[in-house]
Scaffold this motif. Structure first.
Motif, PDB file in Angstrom:
ATOM      1  N   VAL A   1      -1.512  20.306   3.380  1.00  0.00           N
ATOM      2  CA  VAL A   1      -1.737  19.862   4.756  1.00  0.00           C
ATOM      3  C   VAL A   1      -0.879  18.642   5.062  1.00  0.00           C
ATOM      4  O   VAL A   1      -0.243  18.566   6.112  1.00  0.00           O
ATOM      5  CB  VAL A   1      -3.229  19.565   5.017  1.00  0.00           C
ATOM      6  CG1 VAL A   1      -3.424  18.847   6.357  1.00  0.00           C
ATOM      7  CG2 VAL A   1      -4.037  20.856   4.990  1.00  0.00           C
ATOM      8  N   MET A   2      -0.816  17.699   4.129  1.00  0.00           N
ATOM      9  CA  MET A   2      -0.008  16.505   4.358  1.00  0.00           C
ATOM     10  C   MET A   2       1.464  16.864   4.484  1.00  0.00           C
ATOM     11  O   MET A   2       2.171  16.330   5.357  1.00  0.00           O
ATOM     12  CB  MET A   2      -0.228  15.484   3.227  1.00  0.00           C
ATOM     13  CG  MET A   2       0.300  14.099   3.539  1.00  0.00           C
ATOM     14  SD  MET A   2      -0.529  13.336   4.946  1.00  0.00           S
ATOM     15  CE  MET A   2       0.868  13.005   5.998  1.00  0.00           C
ATOM     16  N   ASP A   3       1.951  17.786   3.662  1.00  0.00           N
ATOM     17  CA  ASP A   3       3.342  18.247   3.777  1.00  0.00           C
ATOM     18  C   ASP A   3       3.588  18.879   5.145  1.00  0.00           C
ATOM     19  O   ASP A   3       4.607  18.609   5.801  1.00  0.00           O
ATOM     20  CB  ASP A   3       3.671  19.258   2.680  1.00  0.00           C
ATOM     21  CG  ASP A   3       3.765  18.632   1.293  1.00  0.00           C
ATOM     22  OD1 ASP A   3       3.847  17.382   1.196  1.00  0.00           O
ATOM     23  OD2 ASP A   3       3.747  19.396   0.306  1.00  0.00           O
ATOM     24  N   GLU A   4       2.665  19.717   5.593  1.00  0.00           N
ATOM     25  CA  GLU A   4       2.794  20.348   6.919  1.00  0.00           C
ATOM     26  C   GLU A   4       2.744  19.301   8.025  1.00  0.00           C
ATOM     27  O   GLU A   4       3.454  19.402   9.020  1.00  0.00           O
ATOM     28  CB  GLU A   4       1.697  21.392   7.134  1.00  0.00           C
ATOM     29  CG  GLU A   4       1.911  22.666   6.379  1.00  0.00           C
ATOM     30  CD  GLU A   4       3.164  23.408   6.810  1.00  0.00           C
ATOM     31  OE1 GLU A   4       3.536  23.370   8.007  1.00  0.00           O
ATOM     32  OE2 GLU A   4       3.791  24.034   5.948  1.00  0.00           O
ATOM     33  N   LEU A   5       1.913  18.301   7.850  1.00  0.00           N
ATOM     34  CA  LEU A   5       1.807  17.235   8.845  1.00  0.00           C
ATOM     35  C   LEU A   5       3.114  16.458   8.942  1.00  0.00           C
ATOM     36  O   LEU A   5       3.568  16.118  10.050  1.00  0.00           O
ATOM     37  CB  LEU A   5       0.647  16.311   8.464  1.00  0.00           C
ATOM     38  CG  LEU A   5       0.068  15.420   9.541  1.00  0.00           C
ATOM     39  CD1 LEU A   5      -0.362  16.205  10.758  1.00  0.00           C
ATOM     40  CD2 LEU A   5      -1.105  14.643   8.981  1.00  0.00           C
ATOM     41  N   ASP A   6       3.755  16.203   7.818  1.00  0.00           N
ATOM     42  CA  ASP A   6       5.047  15.520   7.838  1.00  0.00           C
ATOM     43  C   ASP A   6       6.122  16.390   8.490  1.00  0.00           C
ATOM     44  O   ASP A   6       6.967  15.879   9.231  1.00  0.00           O
ATOM     45  CB  ASP A   6       5.461  15.096   6.430  1.00  0.00           C
ATOM     46  CG  ASP A   6       4.719  13.848   5.980  1.00  0.00           C
ATOM     47  OD1 ASP A   6       4.306  13.039   6.834  1.00  0.00           O
ATOM     48  OD2 ASP A   6       4.543  13.682   4.757  1.00  0.00           O
ATOM     49  N   LEU A   7       6.082  17.696   8.247  1.00  0.00           N
ATOM     50  CA  LEU A   7       7.017  18.599   8.933  1.00  0.00           C
ATOM     51  C   LEU A   7       6.774  18.585  10.440  1.00  0.00           C
ATOM     52  O   LEU A   7       7.709  18.588  11.235  1.00  0.00           O
ATOM     53  CB  LEU A   7       6.874  20.032   8.400  1.00  0.00           C
ATOM     54  CG  LEU A   7       7.446  20.300   7.027  1.00  0.00           C
ATOM     55  CD1 LEU A   7       7.055  21.699   6.554  1.00  0.00           C
ATOM     56  CD2 LEU A   7       8.961  20.151   7.032  1.00  0.00           C
ATOM     57  N   TRP A   8       5.513  18.567  10.819  1.00  0.00           N
ATOM     58  CA  TRP A   8       5.125  18.487  12.235  1.00  0.00           C
ATOM     59  C   TRP A   8       5.742  17.245  12.872  1.00  0.00           C
ATOM     60  O   TRP A   8       6.329  17.307  13.944  1.00  0.00           O
ATOM     61  CB  TRP A   8       3.595  18.446  12.318  1.00  0.00           C
ATOM     62  CG  TRP A   8       3.016  18.193  13.667  1.00  0.00           C
ATOM     63  CD1 TRP A   8       2.807  16.978  14.271  1.00  0.00           C
ATOM     64  CD2 TRP A   8       2.571  19.167  14.599  1.00  0.00           C
ATOM     65  NE1 TRP A   8       2.255  17.141  15.501  1.00  0.00           N
ATOM     66  CE2 TRP A   8       2.087  18.482  15.728  1.00  0.00           C
ATOM     67  CE3 TRP A   8       2.512  20.553  14.586  1.00  0.00           C
ATOM     68  CZ2 TRP A   8       1.567  19.133  16.839  1.00  0.00           C
ATOM     69  CZ3 TRP A   8       1.981  21.199  15.687  1.00  0.00           C
ATOM     70  CH2 TRP A   8       1.520  20.501  16.796  1.00  0.00           C
ATOM     71  N   LYS A   9       5.611  16.113  12.172  1.00  0.00           N
ATOM     72  CA  LYS A   9       6.133  14.852  12.700  1.00  0.00           C
ATOM     73  C   LYS A   9       7.659  14.891  12.802  1.00  0.00           C
ATOM     74  O   LYS A   9       8.238  14.395  13.774  1.00  0.00           O
ATOM     75  CB  LYS A   9       5.681  13.684  11.825  1.00  0.00           C
ATOM     76  CG  LYS A   9       5.964  12.328  12.435  1.00  0.00           C
ATOM     77  CD  LYS A   9       5.330  11.230  11.610  1.00  0.00           C
ATOM     78  CE  LYS A   9       5.546   9.883  12.231  1.00  0.00           C
ATOM     79  NZ  LYS A   9       4.941   8.815  11.440  1.00  0.00           N
ATOM     80  N   CYS A  10       8.319  15.495  11.819  1.00  0.00           N
ATOM     81  CA  CYS A  10       9.782  15.635  11.867  1.00  0.00           C
ATOM     82  C   CYS A  10      10.208  16.476  13.063  1.00  0.00           C
ATOM     83  O   CYS A  10      11.187  16.152  13.736  1.00  0.00           O
ATOM     84  CB  CYS A  10      10.312  16.259  10.579  1.00  0.00           C
ATOM     85  SG  CYS A  10      10.301  15.139   9.184  1.00  0.00           S
ATOM     86  N   GLN A  11       9.481  17.544  13.329  1.00  0.00           N
ATOM     87  CA  GLN A  11       9.791  18.385  14.485  1.00  0.00           C
ATOM     88  C   GLN A  11       9.618  17.619  15.786  1.00  0.00           C
ATOM     89  O   GLN A  11      10.425  17.751  16.702  1.00  0.00           O
ATOM     90  CB  GLN A  11       8.925  19.643  14.488  1.00  0.00           C
ATOM     91  CG  GLN A  11       9.279  20.608  13.386  1.00  0.00           C
ATOM     92  CD  GLN A  11       8.290  21.758  13.276  1.00  0.00           C
ATOM     93  OE1 GLN A  11       7.201  21.723  13.834  1.00  0.00           O
ATOM     94  NE2 GLN A  11       8.673  22.780  12.528  1.00  0.00           N
ATOM     95  N   LEU A  12       8.576  16.787  15.865  1.00  0.00           N
ATOM     96  CA  LEU A  12       8.377  15.962  17.054  1.00  0.00           C
ATOM     97  C   LEU A  12       9.547  15.008  17.250  1.00  0.00           C
ATOM     98  O   LEU A  12      10.056  14.832  18.356  1.00  0.00           O
ATOM     99  CB  LEU A  12       7.072  15.147  16.944  1.00  0.00           C
ATOM    100  CG  LEU A  12       5.767  15.876  17.128  1.00  0.00           C
ATOM    101  CD1 LEU A  12       4.607  14.945  16.840  1.00  0.00           C
ATOM    102  CD2 LEU A  12       5.657  16.456  18.528  1.00  0.00           C
ATOM    103  N   TYR A  13       9.970  14.386  16.155  1.00  0.00           N
ATOM    104  CA  TYR A  13      11.083  13.437  16.200  1.00  0.00           C
ATOM    105  C   TYR A  13      12.361  14.146  16.647  1.00  0.00           C
ATOM    106  O   TYR A  13      13.098  13.649  17.492  1.00  0.00           O
ATOM    107  CB  TYR A  13      11.266  12.770  14.843  1.00  0.00           C
ATOM    108  CG  TYR A  13      12.443  11.840  14.788  1.00  0.00           C
ATOM    109  CD1 TYR A  13      12.399  10.599  15.399  1.00  0.00           C
ATOM    110  CD2 TYR A  13      13.606  12.226  14.138  1.00  0.00           C
ATOM    111  CE1 TYR A  13      13.493   9.746  15.370  1.00  0.00           C
ATOM    112  CE2 TYR A  13      14.702  11.388  14.095  1.00  0.00           C
ATOM    113  CZ  TYR A  13      14.653  10.150  14.708  1.00  0.00           C
ATOM    114  OH  TYR A  13      15.734   9.320  14.682  1.00  0.00           O
ATOM    115  N   THR A  14      12.612  15.312  16.075  1.00  0.00           N
ATOM    116  CA  THR A  14      13.821  16.070  16.416  1.00  0.00           C
ATOM    117  C   THR A  14      13.816  16.452  17.898  1.00  0.00           C
ATOM    118  O   THR A  14      14.857  16.368  18.564  1.00  0.00           O
ATOM    119  CB  THR A  14      13.908  17.350  15.540  1.00  0.00           C
ATOM    120  OG1 THR A  14      13.909  16.934  14.165  1.00  0.00           O
ATOM    121  CG2 THR A  14      15.170  18.130  15.828  1.00  0.00           C
ATOM    122  N   GLN A  15      12.667  16.845  18.418  1.00  0.00           N
ATOM    123  CA  GLN A  15      12.568  17.220  19.824  1.00  0.00           C
ATOM    124  C   GLN A  15      12.855  16.033  20.755  1.00  0.00           C
ATOM    125  O   GLN A  15      13.399  16.208  21.821  1.00  0.00           O
ATOM    126  CB  GLN A  15      11.190  17.799  20.125  1.00  0.00           C
ATOM    127  CG  GLN A  15      10.959  19.146  19.500  1.00  0.00           C
ATOM    128  CD  GLN A  15       9.524  19.612  19.626  1.00  0.00           C
ATOM    129  OE1 GLN A  15       8.662  18.904  20.150  1.00  0.00           O
ATOM    130  NE2 GLN A  15       9.255  20.810  19.123  1.00  0.00           N
TER     131      GLN A  15
END
Length: 176
Positions: free
Chosen positions: A159-173
Protein backbone atom coordinates in the motif's frame (compact mmCIF):
# COMPACT_ATOMS: atom_id res chain seq x y z
CA UNK A 1 -14.23 14.27 18.56
CA UNK A 2 -15.74 11.46 20.58
CA UNK A 3 -13.43 8.68 21.73
CA UNK A 4 -14.96 5.30 22.60
CA UNK A 5 -11.69 3.64 23.64
CA UNK A 6 -10.84 5.09 27.04
CA UNK A 7 -7.26 5.70 25.87
CA UNK A 8 -5.74 8.62 23.98
CA UNK A 9 -6.04 8.14 20.21
CA UNK A 10 -4.23 11.25 19.01
CA UNK A 11 -0.47 10.73 18.56
CA UNK A 12 1.94 13.43 19.72
CA UNK A 13 3.00 14.05 16.11
CA UNK A 14 -0.58 14.46 14.87
CA UNK A 15 -0.08 17.78 13.02
CA UNK A 16 2.90 16.43 11.08
CA UNK A 17 1.15 13.09 10.46
CA UNK A 18 -1.93 14.83 9.04
CA UNK A 19 0.26 17.08 6.88
CA UNK A 20 1.94 13.96 5.42
CA UNK A 21 -1.42 12.29 4.82
CA UNK A 22 -2.86 15.35 3.09
CA UNK A 23 0.26 15.72 0.91
CA UNK A 24 -0.76 12.48 -0.80
CA UNK A 25 -4.19 13.91 -1.79
CA UNK A 26 -5.62 10.40 -1.46
CA UNK A 27 -8.70 11.12 0.65
CA UNK A 28 -12.10 11.03 -1.07
CA UNK A 29 -10.69 9.67 -4.33
CA UNK A 30 -12.00 6.73 -6.38
CA UNK A 31 -11.88 3.46 -4.44
CA UNK A 32 -11.19 1.10 -7.34
CA UNK A 33 -7.72 0.04 -8.38
CA UNK A 34 -4.72 -1.35 -6.52
CA UNK A 35 -5.87 -0.39 -3.03
CA UNK A 36 -9.13 -2.30 -3.49
CA UNK A 37 -7.15 -5.21 -4.97
CA UNK A 38 -4.93 -5.32 -1.88
CA UNK A 39 -8.02 -5.35 0.36
CA UNK A 40 -9.51 -8.15 -1.75
CA UNK A 41 -6.28 -10.11 -1.56
CA UNK A 42 -6.21 -9.71 2.22
CA UNK A 43 -9.82 -10.93 2.50
CA UNK A 44 -8.97 -13.93 0.33
CA UNK A 45 -5.69 -14.90 1.99
CA UNK A 46 -6.99 -14.55 5.54
CA UNK A 47 -10.48 -15.88 4.71
CA UNK A 48 -12.19 -12.97 6.45
CA UNK A 49 -15.42 -11.26 5.42
CA UNK A 50 -13.98 -7.74 5.74
CA UNK A 51 -10.63 -6.23 4.72
CA UNK A 52 -9.82 -2.53 4.51
CA UNK A 53 -7.13 -0.14 3.39
CA UNK A 54 -7.88 2.82 5.61
CA UNK A 55 -6.49 6.30 6.10
CA UNK A 56 -6.92 8.09 9.43
CA UNK A 57 -7.84 11.74 8.95
CA UNK A 58 -8.44 14.30 11.72
CA UNK A 59 -12.08 13.34 12.43
CA UNK A 60 -12.70 10.21 10.36
CA UNK A 61 -11.20 7.03 9.02
CA UNK A 62 -11.68 6.82 5.26
CA UNK A 63 -11.57 3.55 3.31
CA UNK A 64 -9.57 3.56 0.06
CA UNK A 65 -9.79 -0.22 -0.31
CA UNK A 66 -12.89 -1.92 1.01
CA UNK A 67 -14.10 -5.50 0.81
CA UNK A 68 -17.10 -6.50 2.87
CA UNK A 69 -18.26 -3.01 3.86
CA UNK A 70 -18.68 -1.48 0.41
CA UNK A 71 -21.64 0.67 1.48
CA UNK A 72 -19.48 2.35 4.12
CA UNK A 73 -16.81 4.80 2.96
CA UNK A 74 -15.78 6.17 6.33
CA UNK A 75 -16.24 5.80 10.08
CA UNK A 76 -15.83 8.33 12.87
CA UNK A 77 -12.25 8.28 14.10
CA UNK A 78 -13.39 7.87 17.69
CA UNK A 79 -15.15 4.59 16.78
CA UNK A 80 -12.68 3.05 14.32
CA UNK A 81 -10.12 0.59 15.63
CA UNK A 82 -7.79 1.92 12.92
CA UNK A 83 -7.34 4.92 15.23
CA UNK A 84 -5.61 2.56 17.65
CA UNK A 85 -3.51 0.87 14.98
CA UNK A 86 -1.74 4.09 13.92
CA UNK A 87 -0.45 4.57 17.48
CA UNK A 88 1.96 1.65 17.14
CA UNK A 89 4.65 0.59 14.68
CA UNK A 90 3.73 -3.09 14.98
CA UNK A 91 0.52 -5.00 14.36
CA UNK A 92 -2.56 -4.33 16.47
CA UNK A 93 -4.45 -7.57 17.08
CA UNK A 94 -7.66 -8.23 18.98
CA UNK A 95 -8.36 -11.96 18.70
CA UNK A 96 -11.65 -11.53 20.59
CA UNK A 97 -12.64 -7.89 20.88
CA UNK A 98 -15.26 -8.67 23.53
CA UNK A 99 -12.41 -9.58 25.88
CA UNK A 100 -10.65 -6.20 25.50
CA UNK A 101 -11.48 -3.61 28.20
CA UNK A 102 -10.63 -0.65 25.92
CA UNK A 103 -13.28 -1.87 23.43
CA UNK A 104 -16.13 -2.37 25.94
CA UNK A 105 -17.81 0.91 24.94
CA UNK A 106 -16.95 0.75 21.25
CA UNK A 107 -20.15 0.64 19.14
CA UNK A 108 -18.55 -1.57 16.47
CA UNK A 109 -17.79 -4.19 19.12
CA UNK A 110 -20.57 -3.76 21.68
CA UNK A 111 -23.21 -2.68 19.16
CA UNK A 112 -25.15 -4.25 16.33
CA UNK A 113 -22.13 -4.58 14.01
CA UNK A 114 -20.70 -7.28 16.29
CA UNK A 115 -16.97 -6.97 15.56
CA UNK A 116 -15.01 -9.71 17.29
CA UNK A 117 -11.66 -10.02 15.47
CA UNK A 118 -9.44 -7.19 14.28
CA UNK A 119 -5.87 -7.23 13.03
CA UNK A 120 -4.10 -4.29 11.42
CA UNK A 121 -0.66 -3.14 10.40
CA UNK A 122 0.00 0.58 10.00
CA UNK A 123 0.70 2.08 6.59
CA UNK A 124 3.95 3.85 7.41
CA UNK A 125 5.81 6.42 5.33
CA UNK A 126 9.53 5.93 4.88
CA UNK A 127 10.12 8.72 7.39
CA UNK A 128 7.98 7.03 10.05
CA UNK A 129 4.48 8.53 9.88
CA UNK A 130 1.54 6.13 10.25
CA UNK A 131 -1.10 7.32 7.77
CA UNK A 132 -3.59 4.50 8.12
CA UNK A 133 -3.76 0.72 8.23
CA UNK A 134 -4.36 -2.45 6.30
CA UNK A 135 -6.87 -4.32 8.44
CA UNK A 136 -8.82 -7.52 8.48
CA UNK A 137 -12.03 -7.99 10.46
CA UNK A 138 -14.40 -10.77 11.37
CA UNK A 139 -17.53 -11.18 13.45
CA UNK A 140 -16.05 -14.34 14.96
CA UNK A 141 -12.96 -14.63 17.21
CA UNK A 142 -9.87 -15.84 15.33
CA UNK A 143 -6.25 -16.72 15.81
CA UNK A 144 -3.51 -14.60 14.24
CA UNK A 145 -0.08 -16.17 13.77
CA UNK A 146 3.39 -14.72 13.25
CA UNK A 147 3.11 -15.72 9.57
CA UNK A 148 -0.20 -13.86 9.36
CA UNK A 149 1.47 -10.80 10.85
CA UNK A 150 4.31 -10.95 8.32
CA UNK A 151 1.85 -11.30 5.43
CA UNK A 152 -0.18 -8.31 6.61
CA UNK A 153 3.03 -6.28 7.02
CA UNK A 154 3.94 -6.96 3.39
CA UNK A 155 0.48 -5.83 2.32
CA UNK A 156 0.93 -2.57 4.23
CA UNK A 157 4.26 -2.07 2.45
CA UNK A 158 2.53 -2.67 -0.89
CA UNK A 159 0.00 0.00 0.00
CA UNK A 160 2.80 2.42 0.85
CA UNK A 161 4.52 1.68 -2.48
CA UNK A 162 1.23 2.31 -4.31
CA UNK A 163 0.72 5.50 -2.33
CA UNK A 164 4.15 6.76 -3.38
CA UNK A 165 3.34 5.94 -7.02
CA UNK A 166 0.07 7.84 -6.59
CA UNK A 167 1.98 10.87 -5.30
CA UNK A 168 4.47 10.67 -8.20
CA UNK A 169 1.58 10.64 -10.68
CA UNK A 170 0.09 13.71 -8.99
CA UNK A 171 3.44 15.49 -9.21
CA UNK A 172 3.87 14.55 -12.87
CA UNK A 173 0.38 15.84 -13.70
CA UNK A 174 1.11 19.19 -12.09
CA UNK A 175 4.34 19.82 -13.99
CA UNK A 176 2.99 18.76 -17.41
Amino acid sequence: MKNTFGVEIIPEIEAERLRKLHDYQILDTETDGPFKHIAALAAHIFKVPIALVSFVDAERVWFKGNVGMENTTEVDRGDSLCSLSILRQEATVFRDALQEPCLAENPLVAGEFGLRFYAAVPITTYDGYNLGAVCILDKEPREFTIDDKITLEYMAKLVMDELDLWKCQLYTQTIL
